[in-house]
Scaffold this motif. Structure first.
Motif, PDB file in Angstrom:
ATOM      1  N   SER A  75      -4.190 -28.625  -1.732  1.00  0.00           N
ATOM      2  CA  SER A  75      -5.421 -28.333  -2.463  1.00  0.00           C
ATOM      3  C   SER A  75      -6.404 -27.606  -1.551  1.00  0.00           C
ATOM      4  N   ALA A  80     -10.287 -30.286  -4.086  1.00  0.00           N
ATOM      5  CA  ALA A  80     -10.142 -31.675  -3.621  1.00  0.00           C
ATOM      6  C   ALA A  80     -11.458 -32.431  -3.811  1.00  0.00           C
ATOM      7  N   LYS A  83     -11.868 -33.248  -7.572  1.00  0.00           N
ATOM      8  CA  LYS A  83     -11.066 -34.360  -8.096  1.00  0.00           C
ATOM      9  C   LYS A  83     -11.512 -35.707  -7.547  1.00  0.00           C
ATOM     10  N   SER A  84     -12.115 -35.712  -6.355  1.00  0.00           N
ATOM     11  CA  SER A  84     -12.598 -36.978  -5.809  1.00  0.00           C
ATOM     12  C   SER A  84     -13.732 -37.556  -6.652  1.00  0.00           C
ATOM     13  N   ASP A  94      -2.280 -42.132  -2.605  1.00  0.00           N
ATOM     14  CA  ASP A  94      -1.949 -40.713  -2.721  1.00  0.00           C
ATOM     15  C   ASP A  94      -0.439 -40.625  -2.529  1.00  0.00           C
ATOM     16  N   ASP A 102      -6.574 -33.935  -0.036  1.00  0.00           N
ATOM     17  CA  ASP A 102      -7.045 -34.792  -1.128  1.00  0.00           C
ATOM     18  C   ASP A 102      -7.411 -36.183  -0.612  1.00  0.00           C
ATOM     19  N   TYR A 105     -10.899 -36.379   0.889  1.00  0.00           N
ATOM     20  CA  TYR A 105     -12.004 -36.463  -0.063  1.00  0.00           C
ATOM     21  C   TYR A 105     -11.986 -37.766  -0.860  1.00  0.00           C
ATOM     22  N   TYR A 159      -2.815 -41.421  -7.413  1.00  0.00           N
ATOM     23  CA  TYR A 159      -2.907 -39.953  -7.479  1.00  0.00           C
ATOM     24  C   TYR A 159      -1.560 -39.361  -7.099  1.00  0.00           C
ATOM     25  N   ASP A 161       0.636 -35.575  -6.928  1.00  0.00           N
ATOM     26  CA  ASP A 161       0.764 -34.117  -7.018  1.00  0.00           C
ATOM     27  C   ASP A 161       2.244 -33.804  -6.829  1.00  0.00           C
ATOM     28  N   LYS A 199      -1.930 -34.096 -10.777  1.00  0.00           N
ATOM     29  CA  LYS A 199      -2.230 -32.674 -10.587  1.00  0.00           C
ATOM     30  C   LYS A 199      -1.005 -31.864 -10.962  1.00  0.00           C
TER      31      LYS A 199
END
Length: 393
Positions: A75, A80, A83-84, A94, A102, A105, A159, A161, A199
Protein backbone atom coordinates in the motif's frame (compact mmCIF):
# COMPACT_ATOMS: atom_id res chain seq x y z
CA UNK A 1 19.37 -8.32 5.72
CA UNK A 2 22.68 -6.50 5.59
CA UNK A 3 22.55 -3.80 8.30
CA UNK A 4 25.73 -2.27 6.91
CA UNK A 5 23.44 -0.73 4.29
CA UNK A 6 22.42 1.90 6.83
CA UNK A 7 25.97 3.02 7.63
CA UNK A 8 26.44 6.73 7.04
CA UNK A 9 28.86 6.38 4.11
CA UNK A 10 26.52 3.95 2.32
CA UNK A 11 23.51 6.22 2.85
CA UNK A 12 25.51 9.22 1.60
CA UNK A 13 26.46 7.25 -1.50
CA UNK A 14 22.80 6.36 -2.17
CA UNK A 15 21.72 9.97 -1.69
CA UNK A 16 24.41 11.23 -4.06
CA UNK A 17 23.38 8.67 -6.69
CA UNK A 18 19.63 8.88 -6.10
CA UNK A 19 18.88 9.86 -9.69
CA UNK A 20 21.09 7.19 -11.25
CA UNK A 21 19.71 3.96 -12.69
CA UNK A 22 20.09 0.71 -10.77
CA UNK A 23 21.84 -0.87 -13.77
CA UNK A 24 24.53 1.84 -13.79
CA UNK A 25 25.25 1.12 -10.12
CA UNK A 26 25.62 -2.60 -10.86
CA UNK A 27 27.92 -1.91 -13.83
CA UNK A 28 30.19 0.41 -11.86
CA UNK A 29 30.44 -2.00 -8.96
CA UNK A 30 30.25 -1.28 -5.25
CA UNK A 31 32.82 1.00 -3.56
CA UNK A 32 32.19 -0.87 -0.30
CA UNK A 33 33.80 -4.20 0.58
CA UNK A 34 30.91 -5.33 2.78
CA UNK A 35 28.01 -4.18 0.53
CA UNK A 36 27.48 -5.63 -2.95
CA UNK A 37 26.49 -3.62 -6.03
CA UNK A 38 23.26 -5.66 -6.23
CA UNK A 39 22.39 -4.64 -2.66
CA UNK A 40 23.12 -1.01 -3.46
CA UNK A 41 20.94 -1.20 -6.57
CA UNK A 42 18.03 -2.66 -4.60
CA UNK A 43 18.27 0.12 -2.01
CA UNK A 44 18.54 2.77 -4.72
CA UNK A 45 15.35 1.56 -6.43
CA UNK A 46 13.66 1.34 -3.05
CA UNK A 47 14.48 4.94 -2.22
CA UNK A 48 13.36 6.12 -5.65
CA UNK A 49 9.98 4.41 -5.30
CA UNK A 50 9.54 5.38 -1.65
CA UNK A 51 10.06 9.11 -2.25
CA UNK A 52 6.48 9.63 -3.39
CA UNK A 53 4.78 6.44 -2.24
CA UNK A 54 6.31 6.10 1.25
CA UNK A 55 7.73 9.48 2.34
CA UNK A 56 7.96 8.48 6.02
CA UNK A 57 10.20 5.55 5.06
CA UNK A 58 12.14 7.67 2.57
CA UNK A 59 12.90 10.30 5.21
CA UNK A 60 14.28 7.73 7.68
CA UNK A 61 17.99 7.10 6.96
CA UNK A 62 18.02 3.66 8.64
CA UNK A 63 15.33 2.04 6.51
CA UNK A 64 16.23 -1.05 4.45
CA UNK A 65 14.16 -1.77 1.35
CA UNK A 66 12.99 -5.13 -0.06
CA UNK A 67 13.05 -6.23 -3.74
CA UNK A 68 11.07 -3.98 -6.08
CA UNK A 69 8.14 -6.43 -6.48
CA UNK A 70 7.42 -6.25 -2.74
CA UNK A 71 7.41 -2.45 -2.93
CA UNK A 72 5.06 -2.44 -5.91
CA UNK A 73 2.60 -4.70 -4.10
CA UNK A 74 2.52 -2.69 -0.86
CA UNK A 75 0.00 0.00 0.00
CA UNK A 76 1.00 3.62 -0.34
CA UNK A 77 1.08 5.71 2.82
CA UNK A 78 -2.00 7.62 1.71
CA UNK A 79 -4.12 4.51 1.26
CA UNK A 80 -2.72 2.84 4.39
CA UNK A 81 -3.59 5.92 6.46
CA UNK A 82 -7.09 5.93 4.96
CA UNK A 83 -7.80 2.30 5.81
CA UNK A 84 -6.52 2.75 9.35
CA UNK A 85 -9.39 5.18 9.91
CA UNK A 86 -11.86 2.36 9.22
CA UNK A 87 -10.84 0.21 12.21
CA UNK A 88 -11.16 0.57 15.98
CA UNK A 89 -10.55 -1.62 19.02
CA UNK A 90 -7.70 -3.37 20.79
CA UNK A 91 -6.59 -6.24 18.53
CA UNK A 92 -6.00 -6.70 14.81
CA UNK A 93 -4.20 -9.34 12.77
CA UNK A 94 -2.63 -8.29 9.48
CA UNK A 95 -2.85 -11.67 7.74
CA UNK A 96 -0.54 -10.84 4.83
CA UNK A 97 1.68 -8.22 6.42
CA UNK A 98 4.27 -7.79 3.68
CA UNK A 99 6.55 -4.76 4.04
CA UNK A 100 4.47 -3.50 6.98
CA UNK A 101 3.01 -0.23 5.68
CA UNK A 102 -0.56 -1.11 6.68
CA UNK A 103 0.53 -2.51 10.06
CA UNK A 104 2.40 0.74 10.76
CA UNK A 105 -0.80 2.76 10.34
CA UNK A 106 -3.05 0.22 12.07
CA UNK A 107 -0.71 0.46 15.06
CA UNK A 108 -1.64 4.12 15.40
CA UNK A 109 -5.31 3.16 15.93
CA UNK A 110 -5.19 -0.34 17.46
CA UNK A 111 -3.57 -1.24 20.80
CA UNK A 112 -2.09 -4.55 19.58
CA UNK A 113 -1.35 -5.46 15.96
CA UNK A 114 -0.08 -8.86 14.84
CA UNK A 115 1.88 -8.77 11.57
CA UNK A 116 2.12 -12.12 9.76
CA UNK A 117 4.44 -12.75 6.83
CA UNK A 118 5.53 -16.11 5.34
CA UNK A 119 8.55 -14.66 3.53
CA UNK A 120 11.28 -14.72 6.18
CA UNK A 121 13.41 -11.92 4.74
CA UNK A 122 10.38 -9.65 4.28
CA UNK A 123 9.23 -10.50 7.82
CA UNK A 124 12.63 -9.45 9.22
CA UNK A 125 12.68 -6.25 7.16
CA UNK A 126 9.20 -5.22 8.35
CA UNK A 127 10.10 -5.86 11.99
CA UNK A 128 13.38 -3.98 11.70
CA UNK A 129 11.92 -0.99 9.82
CA UNK A 130 8.93 -0.47 12.10
CA UNK A 131 11.33 -0.48 15.05
CA UNK A 132 13.31 2.27 13.29
CA UNK A 133 10.06 4.22 12.93
CA UNK A 134 9.31 3.96 16.64
CA UNK A 135 6.42 1.49 16.47
CA UNK A 136 6.31 -0.71 19.59
CA UNK A 137 2.81 -2.24 19.59
CA UNK A 138 3.21 -4.63 16.63
CA UNK A 139 4.10 -8.28 17.15
CA UNK A 140 5.81 -9.90 14.17
CA UNK A 141 5.30 -13.54 13.20
CA UNK A 142 7.12 -15.35 10.39
CA UNK A 143 4.07 -17.57 10.05
CA UNK A 144 0.93 -18.43 8.10
CA UNK A 145 -1.49 -15.58 8.76
CA UNK A 146 -4.61 -17.72 8.43
CA UNK A 147 -3.36 -20.21 11.02
CA UNK A 148 -2.32 -17.33 13.27
CA UNK A 149 -5.83 -15.84 13.11
CA UNK A 150 -7.48 -19.16 13.90
CA UNK A 151 -5.18 -19.63 16.89
CA UNK A 152 -6.46 -16.41 18.53
CA UNK A 153 -9.32 -16.60 21.06
CA UNK A 154 -10.95 -13.38 19.80
CA UNK A 155 -9.99 -10.38 17.67
CA UNK A 156 -11.54 -7.00 17.01
CA UNK A 157 -10.40 -6.94 13.39
CA UNK A 158 -8.83 -9.12 10.73
CA UNK A 159 -7.16 -7.39 7.79
CA UNK A 160 -6.25 -9.33 4.69
CA UNK A 161 -4.68 -8.28 1.40
CA UNK A 162 -4.64 -11.53 -0.60
CA UNK A 163 -1.90 -12.04 -3.15
CA UNK A 164 -3.09 -11.52 -6.70
CA UNK A 165 -0.31 -13.59 -8.25
CA UNK A 166 -0.53 -17.32 -8.85
CA UNK A 167 2.30 -19.69 -9.82
CA UNK A 168 0.02 -21.36 -12.35
CA UNK A 169 -2.24 -18.51 -13.52
CA UNK A 170 0.09 -15.50 -13.27
CA UNK A 171 -1.74 -12.33 -12.25
CA UNK A 172 -5.31 -13.11 -11.12
CA UNK A 173 -8.35 -10.94 -10.46
CA UNK A 174 -10.98 -13.16 -8.81
CA UNK A 175 -10.92 -13.54 -5.04
CA UNK A 176 -11.22 -17.32 -5.36
CA UNK A 177 -7.92 -17.38 -7.28
CA UNK A 178 -6.03 -15.23 -4.76
CA UNK A 179 -3.94 -16.47 -1.85
CA UNK A 180 -5.30 -16.83 0.74
CA UNK A 181 -8.72 -17.68 -0.71
CA UNK A 182 -10.88 -15.26 1.29
CA UNK A 183 -14.29 -16.63 0.20
CA UNK A 184 -13.18 -20.06 1.35
CA UNK A 185 -11.92 -19.01 4.80
CA UNK A 186 -14.32 -16.18 5.73
CA UNK A 187 -16.66 -18.43 7.77
CA UNK A 188 -13.73 -19.59 9.90
CA UNK A 189 -12.58 -16.00 10.36
CA UNK A 190 -16.02 -14.94 11.58
CA UNK A 191 -15.69 -17.43 14.45
CA UNK A 192 -12.77 -15.34 15.72
CA UNK A 193 -13.77 -11.76 14.80
CA UNK A 194 -16.93 -9.87 13.95
CA UNK A 195 -15.17 -7.46 11.59
CA UNK A 196 -12.97 -8.18 8.56
CA UNK A 197 -11.32 -5.68 6.23
CA UNK A 198 -10.38 -7.03 2.80
CA UNK A 199 -8.25 -5.18 0.24
CA UNK A 200 -8.67 -6.08 -3.42
CA UNK A 201 -7.34 -4.79 -6.72
CA UNK A 202 -9.21 -1.84 -8.29
CA UNK A 203 -9.94 -3.94 -11.37
CA UNK A 204 -12.27 -6.24 -9.41
CA UNK A 205 -15.90 -5.63 -10.38
CA UNK A 206 -18.02 -4.65 -7.37
CA UNK A 207 -20.82 -7.04 -8.35
CA UNK A 208 -18.33 -9.92 -8.57
CA UNK A 209 -16.89 -9.13 -5.15
CA UNK A 210 -20.37 -9.03 -3.63
CA UNK A 211 -21.03 -12.56 -4.88
CA UNK A 212 -17.83 -13.84 -3.27
CA UNK A 213 -17.94 -12.10 0.12
CA UNK A 214 -20.44 -12.38 2.98
CA UNK A 215 -21.92 -9.68 5.21
CA UNK A 216 -20.53 -6.76 3.19
CA UNK A 217 -21.31 -3.55 5.10
CA UNK A 218 -19.26 -1.01 3.12
CA UNK A 219 -17.22 -0.90 -0.06
CA UNK A 220 -14.58 1.83 -0.20
CA UNK A 221 -13.18 2.81 -3.60
CA UNK A 222 -9.94 4.62 -2.85
CA UNK A 223 -8.19 6.79 -5.43
CA UNK A 224 -5.03 8.88 -5.10
CA UNK A 225 -4.78 11.88 -7.42
CA UNK A 226 -7.71 10.53 -9.43
CA UNK A 227 -6.25 7.05 -9.95
CA UNK A 228 -8.14 4.21 -8.26
CA UNK A 229 -5.62 2.27 -6.17
CA UNK A 230 -7.67 -0.24 -4.18
CA UNK A 231 -11.08 -1.47 -3.12
CA UNK A 232 -11.69 -2.00 0.58
CA UNK A 233 -14.46 -4.33 1.74
CA UNK A 234 -15.74 -4.06 5.31
CA UNK A 235 -17.41 -7.29 6.38
CA UNK A 236 -19.45 -7.35 9.60
CA UNK A 237 -20.74 -10.67 10.90
CA UNK A 238 -24.49 -11.16 10.31
CA UNK A 239 -24.88 -7.79 8.54
CA UNK A 240 -28.01 -8.15 6.37
CA UNK A 241 -28.73 -4.70 4.88
CA UNK A 242 -27.53 -3.36 1.55
CA UNK A 243 -23.97 -2.02 1.82
CA UNK A 244 -22.95 1.56 1.19
CA UNK A 245 -20.41 2.48 -1.45
CA UNK A 246 -17.86 5.11 -0.45
CA UNK A 247 -15.84 6.73 -3.23
CA UNK A 248 -12.80 8.69 -2.02
CA UNK A 249 -10.25 10.72 -3.94
CA UNK A 250 -7.13 11.73 -1.99
CA UNK A 251 -5.19 14.71 -3.31
CA UNK A 252 -1.44 15.30 -3.03
CA UNK A 253 -2.08 17.78 -0.20
CA UNK A 254 -3.99 15.06 1.75
CA UNK A 255 -7.36 16.73 1.06
CA UNK A 256 -10.10 14.17 0.49
CA UNK A 257 -13.31 14.26 -1.53
CA UNK A 258 -15.69 11.57 -0.33
CA UNK A 259 -19.02 10.53 -1.83
CA UNK A 260 -21.25 7.96 -0.08
CA UNK A 261 -24.27 6.31 -1.66
CA UNK A 262 -26.36 3.17 -1.13
CA UNK A 263 -25.51 0.17 -3.30
CA UNK A 264 -28.94 0.21 -4.94
CA UNK A 265 -28.96 3.98 -5.58
CA UNK A 266 -28.31 3.56 -9.31
CA UNK A 267 -31.25 1.18 -9.79
CA UNK A 268 -33.69 3.79 -8.50
CA UNK A 269 -32.10 6.88 -10.07
CA UNK A 270 -33.39 8.64 -13.18
CA UNK A 271 -31.02 10.82 -15.17
CA UNK A 272 -32.03 13.89 -17.12
CA UNK A 273 -30.34 14.72 -20.42
CA UNK A 274 -29.61 17.98 -22.18
CA UNK A 275 -27.21 19.78 -24.46
CA UNK A 276 -24.00 21.33 -23.11
CA UNK A 277 -24.60 24.26 -20.74
CA UNK A 278 -22.21 26.79 -19.15
CA UNK A 279 -20.31 24.21 -17.04
CA UNK A 280 -19.05 20.72 -17.76
CA UNK A 281 -18.27 18.06 -15.12
CA UNK A 282 -16.07 14.99 -15.27
CA UNK A 283 -16.48 12.68 -12.23
CA UNK A 284 -13.42 11.48 -10.32
CA UNK A 285 -12.26 7.97 -11.19
CA UNK A 286 -13.44 6.62 -7.80
CA UNK A 287 -16.94 7.99 -8.44
CA UNK A 288 -16.90 6.50 -11.95
CA UNK A 289 -15.99 3.12 -10.46
CA UNK A 290 -19.29 3.11 -8.51
CA UNK A 291 -21.16 2.88 -11.82
CA UNK A 292 -23.79 5.26 -10.43
CA UNK A 293 -24.01 7.41 -13.54
CA UNK A 294 -27.75 8.16 -13.41
CA UNK A 295 -27.52 8.78 -9.65
CA UNK A 296 -24.93 11.50 -10.26
CA UNK A 297 -27.37 13.35 -12.52
CA UNK A 298 -30.29 12.97 -10.11
CA UNK A 299 -28.42 13.64 -6.85
CA UNK A 300 -26.49 16.70 -8.02
CA UNK A 301 -29.40 17.97 -10.13
CA UNK A 302 -27.31 18.29 -13.28
CA UNK A 303 -27.79 17.07 -16.83
CA UNK A 304 -26.11 14.07 -18.38
CA UNK A 305 -24.82 14.60 -21.92
CA UNK A 306 -25.57 11.13 -23.23
CA UNK A 307 -26.18 7.64 -21.84
CA UNK A 308 -22.63 6.40 -22.44
CA UNK A 309 -20.65 9.66 -22.29
CA UNK A 310 -20.64 9.98 -18.47
CA UNK A 311 -20.12 13.73 -18.65
CA UNK A 312 -22.46 16.22 -16.98
CA UNK A 313 -23.47 19.84 -17.43
CA UNK A 314 -25.31 22.70 -15.74
CA UNK A 315 -26.04 26.41 -16.14
CA UNK A 316 -24.84 27.23 -12.64
CA UNK A 317 -21.53 26.02 -11.17
CA UNK A 318 -21.94 23.44 -8.38
CA UNK A 319 -19.63 21.75 -5.89
CA UNK A 320 -18.92 18.48 -7.72
CA UNK A 321 -16.82 15.37 -6.90
CA UNK A 322 -14.66 15.64 -9.96
CA UNK A 323 -13.21 18.15 -12.38
CA UNK A 324 -15.20 21.26 -13.27
CA UNK A 325 -14.81 23.18 -16.53
CA UNK A 326 -16.13 26.50 -17.84
CA UNK A 327 -17.38 25.97 -21.37
CA UNK A 328 -16.06 28.32 -24.05
CA UNK A 329 -17.78 26.78 -27.05
CA UNK A 330 -19.42 23.63 -28.41
CA UNK A 331 -19.02 22.56 -32.05
CA UNK A 332 -19.95 19.66 -34.25
CA UNK A 333 -16.81 17.66 -34.89
CA UNK A 334 -15.24 18.07 -38.36
CA UNK A 335 -11.85 18.94 -39.84
CA UNK A 336 -12.84 22.53 -40.56
CA UNK A 337 -13.69 23.37 -36.93
CA UNK A 338 -10.44 21.72 -35.80
CA UNK A 339 -8.20 23.93 -37.95
CA UNK A 340 -7.63 26.62 -35.27
CA UNK A 341 -6.46 23.95 -32.83
CA UNK A 342 -3.86 22.26 -35.04
CA UNK A 343 -0.47 22.29 -33.33
CA UNK A 344 -1.87 23.94 -30.19
CA UNK A 345 -1.08 23.05 -26.58
CA UNK A 346 -4.27 21.60 -25.13
CA UNK A 347 -5.48 18.72 -22.94
CA UNK A 348 -7.51 16.12 -24.81
CA UNK A 349 -10.29 13.93 -23.41
CA UNK A 350 -12.16 11.35 -25.51
CA UNK A 351 -15.40 9.98 -24.05
CA UNK A 352 -17.83 7.86 -26.05
CA UNK A 353 -16.12 9.06 -29.23
CA UNK A 354 -14.99 7.38 -32.44
CA UNK A 355 -11.31 8.35 -32.05
CA UNK A 356 -8.93 7.86 -29.13
CA UNK A 357 -6.85 10.56 -27.44
CA UNK A 358 -3.71 9.21 -29.12
CA UNK A 359 -5.35 9.28 -32.55
CA UNK A 360 -6.64 12.82 -32.06
CA UNK A 361 -3.28 14.12 -30.84
CA UNK A 362 -1.49 12.63 -33.81
CA UNK A 363 -4.12 13.72 -36.33
CA UNK A 364 -4.13 17.38 -35.24
CA UNK A 365 -0.57 17.61 -33.82
CA UNK A 366 -1.96 18.57 -30.42
CA UNK A 367 0.62 19.18 -27.68
CA UNK A 368 0.24 18.35 -23.98
CA UNK A 369 -0.45 21.00 -21.34
CA UNK A 370 -2.29 24.22 -20.42
CA UNK A 371 -5.56 24.72 -18.56
CA UNK A 372 -7.48 24.47 -21.83
CA UNK A 373 -9.32 21.23 -22.54
CA UNK A 374 -10.96 19.75 -25.60
CA UNK A 375 -13.60 17.11 -24.84
CA UNK A 376 -14.44 14.90 -27.79
CA UNK A 377 -17.73 13.19 -27.02
CA UNK A 378 -21.30 12.39 -28.06
CA UNK A 379 -24.21 14.63 -27.02
CA UNK A 380 -27.83 13.87 -26.17
CA UNK A 381 -28.76 14.05 -29.87
CA UNK A 382 -26.06 11.45 -30.67
CA UNK A 383 -23.94 14.04 -32.46
CA UNK A 384 -20.14 13.85 -32.27
CA UNK A 385 -19.09 17.14 -30.68
CA UNK A 386 -16.06 19.01 -29.38
CA UNK A 387 -16.34 21.02 -26.16
CA UNK A 388 -13.68 23.73 -25.74
CA UNK A 389 -13.38 24.62 -22.06
CA UNK A 390 -11.16 25.81 -19.23
CA UNK A 391 -10.53 23.86 -16.03
CA UNK A 392 -11.82 25.58 -12.89
CA UNK A 393 -9.88 25.63 -9.61
Amino acid sequence: MNKKLVHTQVQNFLKTNEHQSASSIVLKGSPFSDVSSQELAQQLVGKQKAKQKLPTWYNCATIIYPPVLNLEQTSSEKTAAYKSQLVTGDTLVDVTGGFGIDSYYFAKKIAKVIHCELNESLHKLAAYNLEQLGIKNVNFFNADGVKTVLAQPTLDWIYIDPSRRSETKGKVFFLEDCLPNVPQIQDKFFKVANSILVKTAPILDVSVGLKSLKFVKQIHIVAVNNEVKELLWILEKDFVNDPDIVACNIYKNEKKVIVTLPLNAEKKAIATFNEVKAYLYEPFAAVMKTGAFNWISEYYKIFKLQTNSHLYTSDIKIDFPGKTFKVNSVSDYNKKMMKPFVGQKVNVVSRNFKETVAQLRKKYKLKEGSERYLFFTTDCNNNQIVIDCLKQV
